[in-house]
Design an enzyme around this catalytic site. Structure first.
Site, PDB file in Angstrom:
ATOM      1  CG  HIS A  47      45.858  37.789  34.680  1.00  0.00           C
ATOM      2  ND1 HIS A  47      46.973  38.239  34.026  1.00  0.00           N
ATOM      3  CD2 HIS A  47      45.230  36.969  33.816  1.00  0.00           C
ATOM      4  CE1 HIS A  47      47.005  37.735  32.805  1.00  0.00           C
ATOM      5  NE2 HIS A  47      45.952  36.962  32.662  1.00  0.00           N
ATOM      6  CG  PHE A  48      48.466  34.328  36.472  1.00  0.00           C
ATOM      7  CD1 PHE A  48      47.323  33.597  36.192  1.00  0.00           C
ATOM      8  CD2 PHE A  48      49.169  34.885  35.410  1.00  0.00           C
ATOM      9  CE1 PHE A  48      46.908  33.383  34.890  1.00  0.00           C
ATOM     10  CE2 PHE A  48      48.755  34.683  34.107  1.00  0.00           C
ATOM     11  CZ  PHE A  48      47.623  33.929  33.837  1.00  0.00           C
TER      12      PHE A  48
END
Length: 145
Positions: A47-48
């Site tokens: 993420h991410f």
């Protein structure tokens, strides 16, 4: 309140313990707590990968953990195997800025209402004085059989 005392009041453990320190606490009123956000958080690889951002739901969860600390300290009890604080509701959540590795989240949570075993709070999370997240939380203290 350092991490050793926090561990006495919260059942959460790695990787889900999201409060590192309590800076101030006014029992029955308010708590000021912090979370140091590092690249070592288990959620950042997904993420991410190209632009790590702390998931907003985890910011709100950390705020709820600070609220639970405030409730237990205010009641003068420590949780045990027969009690738990459930996260019962979230209202008016707003995410104002992303939280990234290297940030220090400062949670300011106040009790706005308490009836029996139901508590309502207003919380804000800031990074370097800038509003990151705000929310109204409801938690319920449940005694297990």
């Amino acid at each position: 309140m350092d991490i050793n005392e926090i561990l006495q009041y919260l059942p959460h453990r790695y990787p889900f313990l999201l409060v590192d320190r309590v800076l101030e606490i006014e029992e029955g009123k308010r708590i000021l707590a912090l979370k140091n956000v590092t690249m070592n958080e288990p959620f950042f690889p997904g993420h991410f990968p190209h632009h790590p951002v702390m998931p907003g739901v985890l910011i709100v969860e950390a705020m709820a953990q600070a609220a639970a600390l405030l409730s237990f300290k205010s009641m003068g009890v420590k949780p045990d195997e027969n009690s738990v604080v459930y996260f019962a509701g979230i209202d008016n959540v707003r995410f104002k800025r992303p939280v990234v590795p290297g940030d220090q989240l400062l949670f300011d949570v106040v009790i706005t209402q308490s009836k029996r075993n139901i508590y309502k709070y207003k919380g804000v999370a800031r990074v370097d004085g800038e509003l990151a997240t705000e929310a109204e939380l409801t938690c319920a203290l449940k005694t297990l059989s």
